[in-house]
Design an enzyme around this catalytic site. Structure first.
Site, mmCIF file in Angstrom:
data_model
loop_
_atom_site.group_PDB
_atom_site.id
_atom_site.type_symbol
_atom_site.label_atom_id
_atom_site.label_comp_id
_atom_site.label_asym_id
_atom_site.label_seq_id
_atom_site.Cartn_x
_atom_site.Cartn_y
_atom_site.Cartn_z
ATOM 1 N N HIS A 1 12.626 -2.437 -1.305
ATOM 2 C CA HIS A 1 11.791 -1.861 -2.362
ATOM 3 C C HIS A 1 12.559 -0.744 -3.078
ATOM 4 O O HIS A 1 13.295 0.017 -2.455
ATOM 5 C CB HIS A 1 10.472 -1.330 -1.786
ATOM 6 C CG HIS A 1 9.490 -1.038 -2.861
ATOM 7 N ND1 HIS A 1 9.531 0.121 -3.603
ATOM 8 C CD2 HIS A 1 8.474 -1.778 -3.373
ATOM 9 C CE1 HIS A 1 8.571 0.086 -4.514
ATOM 10 N NE2 HIS A 1 7.913 -1.058 -4.393
ATOM 11 N N GLY B 1 4.415 1.841 -11.125
ATOM 12 C CA GLY B 1 3.573 3.031 -11.108
ATOM 13 C C GLY B 1 3.514 3.753 -12.441
ATOM 14 O O GLY B 1 3.029 4.876 -12.532
ATOM 15 N N GLU C 1 10.959 -6.475 -9.382
ATOM 16 C CA GLU C 1 10.178 -5.299 -9.758
ATOM 17 C C GLU C 1 11.044 -4.378 -10.617
ATOM 18 O O GLU C 1 11.814 -3.570 -10.086
ATOM 19 C CB GLU C 1 9.735 -4.536 -8.502
ATOM 20 C CG GLU C 1 8.843 -5.342 -7.582
ATOM 21 C CD GLU C 1 7.976 -4.443 -6.697
ATOM 22 O OE1 GLU C 1 6.761 -4.624 -6.708
ATOM 23 O OE2 GLU C 1 8.526 -3.550 -6.023
ATOM 24 N N GLY D 1 1.057 -2.693 -6.364
ATOM 25 C CA GLY D 1 1.005 -1.356 -5.771
ATOM 26 C C GLY D 1 -0.377 -0.749 -5.956
ATOM 27 O O GLY D 1 -1.324 -1.058 -5.232
ATOM 28 N N GLY D 2 -0.510 0.109 -6.961
ATOM 29 C CA GLY D 2 -1.739 0.879 -7.167
ATOM 30 C C GLY D 2 -3.015 0.044 -7.142
ATOM 31 O O GLY D 2 -4.004 0.425 -6.499
ATOM 32 N N SER E 1 3.026 -2.430 -12.153
ATOM 33 C CA SER E 1 1.819 -2.186 -12.948
ATOM 34 C C SER E 1 1.013 -3.454 -13.229
ATOM 35 O O SER E 1 0.431 -3.587 -14.308
ATOM 36 C CB SER E 1 2.164 -1.453 -14.250
ATOM 37 O OG SER E 1 2.718 -0.184 -13.962
ATOM 38 N N TRP F 1 0.821 -1.224 0.000
ATOM 39 C CA TRP F 1 0.000 0.000 0.000
ATOM 40 C C TRP F 1 0.851 1.269 0.000
ATOM 41 O O TRP F 1 0.315 2.368 -0.148
ATOM 42 C CB TRP F 1 -0.940 -0.002 1.213
ATOM 43 C CG TRP F 1 -1.999 -1.065 1.184
ATOM 44 C CD1 TRP F 1 -2.144 -2.071 0.249
ATOM 45 C CD2 TRP F 1 -3.076 -1.218 2.114
ATOM 46 N NE1 TRP F 1 -3.241 -2.835 0.566
ATOM 47 C CE2 TRP F 1 -3.838 -2.348 1.702
ATOM 48 C CE3 TRP F 1 -3.469 -0.527 3.258
ATOM 49 C CZ2 TRP F 1 -4.962 -2.777 2.400
ATOM 50 C CZ3 TRP F 1 -4.596 -0.957 3.953
ATOM 51 C CH2 TRP F 1 -5.336 -2.074 3.525
ATOM 52 N N LYS F 2 2.137 1.144 0.204
ATOM 53 C CA LYS F 2 3.035 2.311 0.216
ATOM 54 C C LYS F 2 2.492 3.370 1.191
ATOM 55 O O LYS F 2 1.935 3.013 2.218
ATOM 56 C CB LYS F 2 3.228 2.840 -1.209
ATOM 57 C CG LYS F 2 3.636 1.701 -2.169
ATOM 58 C CD LYS F 2 4.063 2.174 -3.519
ATOM 59 C CE LYS F 2 4.421 0.959 -4.393
ATOM 60 N NZ LYS F 2 4.955 1.319 -5.697
HETATM 61 P P1 13P Z 1 2.474 -0.569 -9.058
HETATM 62 O O1 13P Z 1 1.667 -1.853 -9.074
HETATM 63 O O2 13P Z 1 1.694 0.625 -8.639
HETATM 64 O O3 13P Z 1 3.234 -0.388 -10.331
HETATM 65 O O4 13P Z 1 3.588 -0.765 -7.901
HETATM 66 C C1 13P Z 1 4.346 -1.909 -7.861
HETATM 67 C C2 13P Z 1 5.126 -1.911 -6.604
HETATM 68 O O5 13P Z 1 6.024 -1.098 -6.422
HETATM 69 C C3 13P Z 1 4.779 -2.889 -5.567
HETATM 70 O O6 13P Z 1 5.732 -2.920 -4.568
#
Ligand code: 13P
Length: 249
Positions: free
Chosen positions: A94, A172, A166, A233-234, A212, A10-11
């Site tokens: 990360h 993102g 990643e 992430g998103g 993504s 979730w950052k």
């Molecule tokens: P996104 O899915 O938003 O690209 O982020 C990936 C991520 O950094 C998961 O740790």
């Protein structure tokens, strides 16, 4: 058989109220699945999140930790603090920690050692930048990140390691690695581990793809033999999207 895993990072998103709401939706809609489902809210909401998912199979994990046991490290969080509130897994390395907070391979290695000492499970993240891929240096970069972060570990430590590839250019940005690019790198990662350790260890470690991943592309990425799930992430910030990604595995 290695575990299939879908983890939501979730950052720096979701207040406490929003955390409670999202977890209520997720626990309510969680499909039957063999995959492990994890969510990583921000530190301040971890304890509440652990309570929120108590009666479900969702695991709450941390986004980071400090390598020191305790002491004068203002603003930092220790392994014991995580364990004490019922968090048993931590994301380390990360790309946002590396890029914005100066976390070097050396610091990350210390964090991994401390986490494993405390019997935490580690989701270790790594991946190349766009420049590395353009200059055809991506395999080198990834093998160095693996070597510097993990190759000092004893073979038995690997049961507590999950890998998350990643590529930074896919995080993102809406631009994912193609399923073929993901498979090519995951297979390279497994071979690199087999060369350093054993085929058995390489075959047993779960390797997640992150960058993504969305409901529309998850199934194809997850269909690749060396892709054991995703670090999301998103799309993990929306219950229906995250559930769709879980269903895709
Ligand atoms: P996104 O899915 O938003 O690209 O982020 C990936 C991520 O950094 C998961 O740790």
């Amino acid at each position: 058989m290695r575990s299939k895993i879908v983890a939501g990072n979730w950052k720096m998103n979701k207040t406490l109220t929003e955390t409670n709401t999202l977890l209520a939706e997720l626990t309510g809609k969680l499909p039957d699945t063999d995959a492990e489902v994890m969510v990583a809210p921000t530190f301040v909401n971890l304890a509440a999140a652990v309570q929120d998912v108590k009666s479900s199979s969702i695991e709450v994990i941390a986004q980071n930790m400090h390598f020191a046991e305790n002491g004068a490290y203002t603003g930092e969080i220790s392994a014991d603090m995580l364990l004490d509130i019922g968090v048993n897994t931590v994301i380390i390395g990360h790309s946002e920690r590396r890029a914005y907070f100066g976390e070097t391979d050396e610091i990350l290695s210390k964090k991994i050692i401390s986490a494993l000492d405390k019997n935490l499970r580690v989701v270790f993240c790594f991946g190349e930048e766009l420049e590395d891929r353009k200059s055809d240096n991506h395999f080198n970069v990834v093998s160095n990140q693996l070597k510097n972060g993990l190759f000092n570990l004893k073979p038995e430590a690997w049961t507590k390691i999950v890998l998350a590839y990643e590529p930074v250019w896919a995080i993102g940005t809406g631009e994912t690695a193609s399923p073929e690019q993901a498979q090519e790198m995951h297979s390279f990662i497994r071979k690199t581990i087999a060369n350093e350790y054993t085929t058995k260890i390489a075959e047993a470690v779960s390797i997640l793809y992150g960058g993504s991943v969305k409901p529309a592309n998850a199934k194809e990425i997850f269909s690749k033999v060396d892709v054991d799930g995703g670090l999301i992430g998103g799309a993990a910030l929306n219950a229906d999207d995250f559930i769709a990604i879980i269903k895709a595995i």
